[in-house]
Scaffold this motif. Sequence first.
Motif, PDB file in Angstrom:
ATOM      1  N   GLN A 198       0.814  -1.220   0.000  1.00  0.00           N
ATOM      2  CA  GLN A 198       0.000   0.000   0.000  1.00  0.00           C
ATOM      3  C   GLN A 198       0.847   1.270   0.000  1.00  0.00           C
ATOM      4  O   GLN A 198       0.305   2.379  -0.046  1.00  0.00           O
ATOM      5  CB  GLN A 198      -0.921   0.012   1.239  1.00  0.00           C
ATOM      6  CG  GLN A 198      -1.800  -1.217   1.365  1.00  0.00           C
ATOM      7  CD  GLN A 198      -2.686  -1.433   0.168  1.00  0.00           C
ATOM      8  OE1 GLN A 198      -3.376  -0.515  -0.276  1.00  0.00           O
ATOM      9  NE2 GLN A 198      -2.670  -2.644  -0.376  1.00  0.00           N
ATOM     10  N   GLN A 199       2.171   1.111   0.070  1.00  0.00           N
ATOM     11  CA  GLN A 199       3.056   2.270   0.103  1.00  0.00           C
ATOM     12  C   GLN A 199       3.633   2.525  -1.290  1.00  0.00           C
ATOM     13  O   GLN A 199       3.374   1.794  -2.244  1.00  0.00           O
ATOM     14  CB  GLN A 199       4.194   2.024   1.112  1.00  0.00           C
ATOM     15  CG  GLN A 199       3.724   1.618   2.486  1.00  0.00           C
ATOM     16  CD  GLN A 199       2.803   2.614   3.146  1.00  0.00           C
ATOM     17  OE1 GLN A 199       3.043   3.831   3.073  1.00  0.00           O
ATOM     18  NE2 GLN A 199       1.755   2.128   3.779  1.00  0.00           N
ATOM     19  N   HIS A 200       4.441   3.557  -1.385  1.00  0.00           N
ATOM     20  CA  HIS A 200       5.027   3.939  -2.669  1.00  0.00           C
ATOM     21  C   HIS A 200       6.499   4.296  -2.475  1.00  0.00           C
ATOM     22  O   HIS A 200       6.920   4.726  -1.406  1.00  0.00           O
ATOM     23  CB  HIS A 200       4.277   5.130  -3.284  1.00  0.00           C
ATOM     24  CG  HIS A 200       2.809   4.897  -3.452  1.00  0.00           C
ATOM     25  ND1 HIS A 200       2.276   4.130  -4.459  1.00  0.00           N
ATOM     26  CD2 HIS A 200       1.749   5.332  -2.712  1.00  0.00           C
ATOM     27  CE1 HIS A 200       0.952   4.099  -4.353  1.00  0.00           C
ATOM     28  NE2 HIS A 200       0.616   4.827  -3.300  1.00  0.00           N
ATOM     29  N   GLY A 201       7.270   4.114  -3.534  1.00  0.00           N
ATOM     30  CA  GLY A 201       8.645   4.574  -3.562  1.00  0.00           C
ATOM     31  C   GLY A 201       9.525   3.928  -2.518  1.00  0.00           C
ATOM     32  O   GLY A 201       9.445   2.730  -2.239  1.00  0.00           O
ATOM     33  N   LEU A 202      10.383   4.755  -1.887  1.00  0.00           N
ATOM     34  CA  LEU A 202      11.353   4.261  -0.921  1.00  0.00           C
ATOM     35  C   LEU A 202      10.690   3.698   0.329  1.00  0.00           C
ATOM     36  O   LEU A 202      11.219   2.781   0.951  1.00  0.00           O
ATOM     37  CB  LEU A 202      12.312   5.397  -0.533  1.00  0.00           C
ATOM     38  CG  LEU A 202      13.241   5.892  -1.651  1.00  0.00           C
ATOM     39  CD1 LEU A 202      14.096   7.047  -1.149  1.00  0.00           C
ATOM     40  CD2 LEU A 202      14.127   4.748  -2.151  1.00  0.00           C
ATOM     41  N   VAL A 203       9.532   4.245   0.688  1.00  0.00           N
ATOM     42  CA  VAL A 203       8.827   3.741   1.873  1.00  0.00           C
ATOM     43  C   VAL A 203       8.422   2.282   1.641  1.00  0.00           C
ATOM     44  O   VAL A 203       8.573   1.426   2.515  1.00  0.00           O
ATOM     45  CB  VAL A 203       7.597   4.604   2.191  1.00  0.00           C
ATOM     46  CG1 VAL A 203       6.821   4.000   3.361  1.00  0.00           C
ATOM     47  CG2 VAL A 203       8.022   6.030   2.504  1.00  0.00           C
ATOM     48  N   ALA A 240       9.835   0.127  -0.375  1.00  0.00           N
ATOM     49  CA  ALA A 240      11.036  -0.715  -0.356  1.00  0.00           C
ATOM     50  C   ALA A 240      11.539  -0.929   1.064  1.00  0.00           C
ATOM     51  O   ALA A 240      11.976  -2.033   1.424  1.00  0.00           O
ATOM     52  CB  ALA A 240      12.124  -0.083  -1.214  1.00  0.00           C
ATOM     53  N   ALA A 241      11.473   0.135   1.894  1.00  0.00           N
ATOM     54  CA  ALA A 241      11.963   0.044   3.265  1.00  0.00           C
ATOM     55  C   ALA A 241      11.156  -0.962   4.085  1.00  0.00           C
ATOM     56  O   ALA A 241      11.682  -1.569   5.022  1.00  0.00           O
ATOM     57  CB  ALA A 241      11.923   1.414   3.932  1.00  0.00           C
ATOM     58  N   VAL A 242       9.892  -1.113   3.758  1.00  0.00           N
ATOM     59  CA  VAL A 242       9.049  -2.081   4.474  1.00  0.00           C
ATOM     60  C   VAL A 242       9.120  -3.447   3.812  1.00  0.00           C
ATOM     61  O   VAL A 242       9.179  -4.483   4.489  1.00  0.00           O
ATOM     62  CB  VAL A 242       7.587  -1.591   4.525  1.00  0.00           C
ATOM     63  CG1 VAL A 242       6.698  -2.618   5.237  1.00  0.00           C
ATOM     64  CG2 VAL A 242       7.494  -0.245   5.233  1.00  0.00           C
ATOM     65  N   LEU A 243       9.138  -3.475   2.479  1.00  0.00           N
ATOM     66  CA  LEU A 243       9.052  -4.739   1.755  1.00  0.00           C
ATOM     67  C   LEU A 243      10.309  -5.594   1.925  1.00  0.00           C
ATOM     68  O   LEU A 243      10.218  -6.811   2.127  1.00  0.00           O
ATOM     69  CB  LEU A 243       8.806  -4.473   0.263  1.00  0.00           C
ATOM     70  CG  LEU A 243       8.631  -5.711  -0.614  1.00  0.00           C
ATOM     71  CD1 LEU A 243       7.423  -6.520  -0.170  1.00  0.00           C
ATOM     72  CD2 LEU A 243       8.505  -5.311  -2.083  1.00  0.00           C
TER      73      LEU A 243
END
Length: 460
Positions: free
Chosen positions: A238-243, A245-248
Amino acid sequence: MNVSTSDSILSPLQDAAPTDSVLSPRYRAATLGMVALISLIAFEALAVTTAMPTVARELDGLKLYALAFGGTLATSVIGMTLAGRWADTHGPSLPLWSGLSCFVAGLLLAGLAQNMSTLLLGRLVQGLGAGGMSVALYVIVGRLYPESLRPRIFAAFSAGWVVPSMIGPALSGLIVEHVGWRWVFLAVPLLAVPAAAILRPAMRAMPAVQAARQSSLRPVLLAFGAAVGVCLVFVAGQQHGLVAAAVLVPAVALLGFCAKGMLPAGTLRAARGLPSVIVLRGLAASAFFGCEAFLPLLLSREHGLSPLWSGMALSAGALGWFSGSWYQGHYAKMSRQSLLNLGTAALAIGIATTATAAWPSAPVFVSVAGWGLTGLGMGLLYASLSVLMLSLSPPEEQGVNSSALQLCESLTVATTLAVGGSLFAAFLAWSPTVAFLSNFMLAGALALLGNVVARRTHAP
């Protein structure tokens, strides 16, 4: 558990008589009870998908919308792990009744919820129960039905999904519109308890097997870790961009670590035999459900189809799935290995054909036909993998291996949906066609990889 065998039920160590079927007197009650439970689980899953937008609006819970689905999948991982261990040490009765209790409690909690947080809690409890019941039913098949009838009972399980997939979304819409969304949750327990009660005589008469020794809590702790990883994967989607990636990235790392400890040795490298059977289940399910999640949106957004006609397009896949499953269980004369090769090929070709819908000028009927072929491939694969898993498992390990088969599916589908969602969000603003194609390409790659793994499923 009563260790004697009833006159009306065969030991699974005996082969069935030529005239026996899954609906012969000695198996009829067990078959009807299990298929009824499968159908109710399927109906509830499909009905909630239709009702959830209304639920989220009324309970002001759009921020928790995705987690209401992902959380159920996450806790099902815990339910599967616990049920697999309990089934091997105490038999399938304990996980079945415990799972049914959690499933019903979760439905009641969700149906009576006054806010989205309470509904989410109900969904988590419901997923715990559904995961436990699904593993228990597989163990019942392994211990009650002779090997010659297992393809047919798994075909009956597939049939238990077909009717709900055809009428579930429409019926749910009618319930939401004319009765209220709460009854989508509250009506199912009224049928689930009687359906499970039909199984009691058959379960009391099942032959006993030597209990497996399982004392370590490590698999349970890993299941909790995997559940957290699944939830984080959905959050990342549900997030986008670097956020995102930081969670995934840490979520996938956590999933990989936990999966390695929960699945049989050699699963992550697709070792020959049972490990490849388990891996192929995850790859095939990820390819199919990764497409299914975006196909209705594609047909409505790019081709202007109404929700009714988009749902009818999905029904083509359900009918194909049932046809493939019924064929492998009743008419197929080829080996399980050949069925897997044929199924993965149909899956890959079907996904490629379905992907033509990404171009607005392409005729819709071609895509619908492709989706039917995709479902046909899944029907050939899904039941065959269940049969192979039981055939390759000693009786005292059928619970843990049934759990592993479904765990692999849940974990890989969750990861695929999250990655697909991130790709879709990243490309949508640039080109809707590319956004949709990215998901079909991901699914197609998984299907082709499955075709390679399918050649490793025979015992070494």
